[in-house]
Design an enzyme around this catalytic site. Sequence first.
Site, PDB file in Angstrom:
ATOM      1  CB  CYS A 105     -24.077  -1.516 -28.089  1.00 54.63           C
ATOM      2  SG  CYS A 105     -25.379  -0.747 -29.065  1.00 54.63           S
ATOM      3  CG  HIS A 147     -26.802   1.139 -23.587  1.00 56.40           C
ATOM      4  ND1 HIS A 147     -25.455   0.860 -23.719  1.00 56.40           N
ATOM      5  CD2 HIS A 147     -27.374   0.813 -24.781  1.00 56.40           C
ATOM      6  CE1 HIS A 147     -25.241   0.401 -24.954  1.00 56.40           C
ATOM      7  NE2 HIS A 147     -26.382   0.346 -25.610  1.00 56.40           N
ATOM      8  CD  GLU A 148     -31.200  -0.172 -25.083  1.00 57.03           C
ATOM      9  OE1 GLU A 148     -31.378   0.248 -26.233  1.00 57.03           O
ATOM     10  OE2 GLU A 148     -30.337  -1.033 -24.808  1.00 57.03           O
ATOM     11  CG  HIS A 151     -29.242   3.226 -28.694  1.00 59.09           C
ATOM     12  ND1 HIS A 151     -28.273   3.211 -29.672  1.00 59.09           N
ATOM     13  CD2 HIS A 151     -28.989   2.142 -27.916  1.00 59.09           C
ATOM     14  CE1 HIS A 151     -27.477   2.171 -29.487  1.00 59.09           C
ATOM     15  NE2 HIS A 151     -27.881   1.505 -28.428  1.00 59.09           N
TER      16      HIS A 151
HETATM   17 ZN   LIG Z   1     -26.971  -0.152 -27.586  1.00 60.81          ZN
END
Ligand SMILES: [Zn+2]
Length: 196
Positions: A105, A147-148, A151
Site C-alpha cells: 500500500c 484493496h482500494e 480504503h
Molecule cells: Zn492502499
Amino acid sequence: MILPIVAYGDAVLKKKAIAIDKDYPKLNELIDNMYETMYGAYGVGLAAPQIGLAIRMFMVDTSPFAEDESFSEEEQEKLKNFKKTFINAQILEEVGEEWAFNEGCLSIPDVREDVFRRPTIKIEYQDENFETHVEEYDGLIARVIQHEYDHIEGVLFTDKLSSFKKRLLKGRLTNIAKGKIKIDYRMRFPLMSKKR
Ligand SMILES: [Zn+2]
C-alpha cells in the site's frame, strides 16, 4: 500536481468516506492530480483518503502487472488495459473461496503481506460523468478494487492480518507514522515531529 500521500497512522485512513455528487469542487482537477500522484509513486491504485480526503473515490490502473509473466496471456492483456475511476462505489457481492495475495500500500511503504480475499466481486459505482455501472470482476483486478474499496471504508490491509502478524509489524508501522523511512515519493506523516 503531485499530492502528498498520507502515511499509516493518520486518522483520515480510518474514516468511512462519504459519497460525493457532480458538484464536488474541482473534481476533474482532483482526479487528474490523483492519477499523477498514483503514477508518480508507481502505484496500481489510489483512494481519496490516501491524499487526505474522506470521500468515496478511488482509481485503479493495473497495467504495471501486465509485465508479470506468471499470469496467463489473456490475464496480462486484461491487466494491461484496465484503468478506471470509481466514485461512490458499493461492493454488492463477494463470492468464491478466499485466496492469498501479497499486498502492499502506498500509505504503508515497504510492508508487504499476504491478504486473503474472495476472488469475484460485483460492484456498483459511478464514473467521472456520474453514470452508474454495475460490473463483475475477478482475479487481480478484483483484488486491487477490493484493496482500494477498503480504503473508502476506513480499512487498511494491515487490519486484515492475524494478531500475531500485527504484533510483529507494530514497530515498523510506528516508524512509518513517524516518517522514519526512506521513500521516493511525497508523503505526509501523522507523527512526524515538527522540530528538526
Ligand atoms: Zn492502499
